[in-house]
Design a protein around this motif. Sequence first.
Motif, PDB file in Angstrom:
ATOM      1  N   ALA A 205      51.657  13.208  46.513  1.00 28.06           N
ATOM      2  CA  ALA A 205      50.582  13.209  47.514  1.00 28.06           C
ATOM      3  C   ALA A 205      49.323  13.864  46.954  1.00 28.06           C
ATOM      4  CB  ALA A 205      51.041  13.923  48.783  1.00 28.06           C
ATOM      5  N   ASP A 206      49.483  14.974  46.236  1.00 23.07           N
ATOM      6  CA  ASP A 206      48.326  15.640  45.629  1.00 23.07           C
ATOM      7  C   ASP A 206      47.715  14.783  44.523  1.00 23.07           C
ATOM      8  OD1 ASP A 206      48.634  17.802  47.297  1.00 23.07           O
ATOM      9  OD2 ASP A 206      49.649  19.059  45.802  1.00 23.07           O
ATOM     10  N   MET A 207      48.556  14.068  43.781  1.00 25.10           N
ATOM     11  CA  MET A 207      48.065  13.209  42.704  1.00 25.10           C
ATOM     12  C   MET A 207      47.260  12.041  43.266  1.00 25.10           C
ATOM     13  SD  MET A 207      51.613  13.305  40.500  1.00 25.10           S
ATOM     14  CE  MET A 207      51.093  12.501  38.992  1.00 25.10           C
ATOM     15  N   ILE A 208      47.748  11.453  44.348  1.00 27.88           N
ATOM     16  CA  ILE A 208      47.015  10.358  44.986  1.00 27.88           C
ATOM     17  C   ILE A 208      45.692  10.862  45.550  1.00 27.88           C
ATOM     18  CG2 ILE A 208      47.051   8.763  46.952  1.00 27.88           C
ATOM     19  CD1 ILE A 208      50.037   8.372  46.429  1.00 27.88           C
ATOM     20  N   ASP A 209      45.705  12.059  46.109  1.00 31.17           N
ATOM     21  CA  ASP A 209      44.464  12.632  46.644  1.00 31.17           C
ATOM     22  C   ASP A 209      43.449  12.861  45.527  1.00 31.17           C
ATOM     23  OD1 ASP A 209      42.833  14.172  48.737  1.00 31.17           O
ATOM     24  OD2 ASP A 209      43.161  15.705  47.201  1.00 31.17           O
ATOM     25  N   LEU A 210      43.888  13.452  44.412  1.00 31.57           N
ATOM     26  CA  LEU A 210      42.963  13.748  43.320  1.00 31.57           C
ATOM     27  C   LEU A 210      42.424  12.468  42.688  1.00 31.57           C
ATOM     28  CD1 LEU A 210      41.569  15.791  41.484  1.00 31.57           C
ATOM     29  CD2 LEU A 210      43.624  15.807  40.046  1.00 31.57           C
ATOM     30  N   THR A 211      43.290  11.502  42.425  1.00 29.41           N
ATOM     31  CA  THR A 211      42.813  10.254  41.823  1.00 29.41           C
ATOM     32  C   THR A 211      41.943   9.470  42.797  1.00 29.41           C
ATOM     33  OG1 THR A 211      44.899   9.163  42.445  1.00 29.41           O
ATOM     34  CG2 THR A 211      44.737  10.053  40.204  1.00 29.41           C
ATOM     35  N   GLY A 212      42.215   9.595  44.081  1.00 31.46           N
ATOM     36  CA  GLY A 212      41.377   8.916  45.066  1.00 31.46           C
ATOM     37  C   GLY A 212      39.969   9.474  45.108  1.00 31.46           C
TER      38      GLY A 212
ATOM     39  N   ILE B  15      51.346  15.459  33.719  1.00 34.12           N
ATOM     40  CA  ILE B  15      51.177  16.904  33.736  1.00 34.12           C
ATOM     41  C   ILE B  15      49.862  17.237  34.429  1.00 34.12           C
ATOM     42  CG2 ILE B  15      52.576  17.325  31.676  1.00 34.12           C
ATOM     43  CD1 ILE B  15      50.008  17.523  30.042  1.00 34.12           C
ATOM     44  N   GLY B  16      49.759  18.468  34.899  1.00 28.88           N
ATOM     45  CA  GLY B  16      48.552  18.853  35.612  1.00 28.88           C
ATOM     46  C   GLY B  16      48.277  20.336  35.515  1.00 28.88           C
ATOM     47  N   ILE B  17      47.153  20.716  36.056  1.00 27.34           N
ATOM     48  CA  ILE B  17      46.760  22.120  36.153  1.00 27.34           C
ATOM     49  C   ILE B  17      46.480  22.411  37.618  1.00 27.34           C
ATOM     50  CG2 ILE B  17      44.974  23.816  35.585  1.00 27.34           C
ATOM     51  CD1 ILE B  17      44.645  22.359  32.902  1.00 27.34           C
ATOM     52  N   ARG B  18      47.097  23.459  38.121  1.00 22.80           N
ATOM     53  CA  ARG B  18      46.862  23.877  39.500  1.00 22.80           C
ATOM     54  C   ARG B  18      46.020  25.147  39.509  1.00 22.80           C
ATOM     55  NH1 ARG B  18      49.116  21.393  43.677  1.00 22.80           N
ATOM     56  NH2 ARG B  18      50.747  19.823  43.292  1.00 22.80           N
ATOM     57  N   ALA B  19      45.114  25.204  40.469  1.00 24.14           N
ATOM     58  CA  ALA B  19      44.267  26.381  40.653  1.00 24.14           C
ATOM     59  C   ALA B  19      44.354  26.788  42.115  1.00 24.14           C
ATOM     60  CB  ALA B  19      42.822  26.067  40.273  1.00 24.14           C
ATOM     61  N   ASP B  20      44.831  27.995  42.354  1.00 25.59           N
ATOM     62  CA  ASP B  20      45.039  28.481  43.723  1.00 25.59           C
ATOM     63  C   ASP B  20      45.898  27.513  44.522  1.00 25.59           C
ATOM     64  OD1 ASP B  20      43.430  30.751  43.247  1.00 25.59           O
ATOM     65  OD2 ASP B  20      41.614  29.596  43.684  1.00 25.59           O
ATOM     66  N   GLY B  21      46.885  26.937  43.851  1.00 24.59           N
ATOM     67  CA  GLY B  21      47.827  26.047  44.505  1.00 24.59           C
ATOM     68  C   GLY B  21      47.403  24.598  44.565  1.00 24.59           C
ATOM     69  N   ALA B  22      46.110  24.317  44.414  1.00 22.20           N
ATOM     70  CA  ALA B  22      45.614  22.942  44.504  1.00 22.20           C
ATOM     71  C   ALA B  22      45.629  22.276  43.128  1.00 22.20           C
ATOM     72  CB  ALA B  22      44.205  22.923  45.077  1.00 22.20           C
ATOM     73  N   LEU B  23      45.873  20.977  43.107  1.00 27.34           N
ATOM     74  CA  LEU B  23      45.865  20.230  41.852  1.00 27.34           C
ATOM     75  C   LEU B  23      44.422  20.048  41.391  1.00 27.34           C
ATOM     76  CD1 LEU B  23      47.661  18.790  39.773  1.00 27.34           C
ATOM     77  CD2 LEU B  23      47.369  16.691  41.106  1.00 27.34           C
TER      78      LEU B  23
END
Length: 236
Positions: free
Chosen positions: A120-127, A145-153
């Motif tokens: 869900a976070d990946m779809i949000d970020l790519t969107g 793979i990803g990097i999270r900052a304060d819990g957000a992708l």
Amino acid sequence: MNQSSTNLSATSPLLDSPVWAALTTGNAALAEGNSLAMRYPPEVAPFAAVAGETPASFEALASLTSAGERVALVGLGVLDPPAGFRIERQASIVQMILETPATAEPAGPEPVVLGSADVADMIDLTGRTRPGPFGPRTIEFGRYIGIRADGALAAMAGERMRFDRFVEISAVCVDPGHRGKGYAALLMMRLIRQMQGRALTPILHVFEDNVNAISLYERLGFRWRKTMQLTVLARY
């Protein structure tokens, strides 16, 4: 700016038909279709390919699509509208290849492996950043793979099409609030080092007018292999 690699890997004819090569070999488990036309399930990716630009092949492709559905083809030439489809978009893309050893990773946060719980976070970020199509099952292509900052992708990158010794890096994107921190380079270099550790050659595809992305990829060692055509067909 156009550059051509002279390394033998870059001369592989499979690279001229990357979607067909992937659907018939490395991504065969995800493929739908037959010997004339193949595609990924729409939840995975919109890409499709034909064995040849013949009426029979496009008829087979039409049988794999529904009215109003869109599929994306990648090839060397400009495609004429086949029967049963209209051309919705055509654009030049650059295929790039990396055949030199990876350099050291830049400093930064430790990337995390992304899984089904992160979709869900990946779809949000790519969107929001639009690096290319990303659906609910795109993660089935391979490692992301990803990097999270304060819990957000905050950033992500991953593997998409694969065939022979080639693996495509895709979905490289960074949240606008975290750009300029080197996250894209860090994630890509981590993927590159992992691929080269498995004796694989990284490739990628990028729109020809995306000069900022091309500049980053060239700094990481990628070379411009060939200009190709992306054609989005809409079934009617």
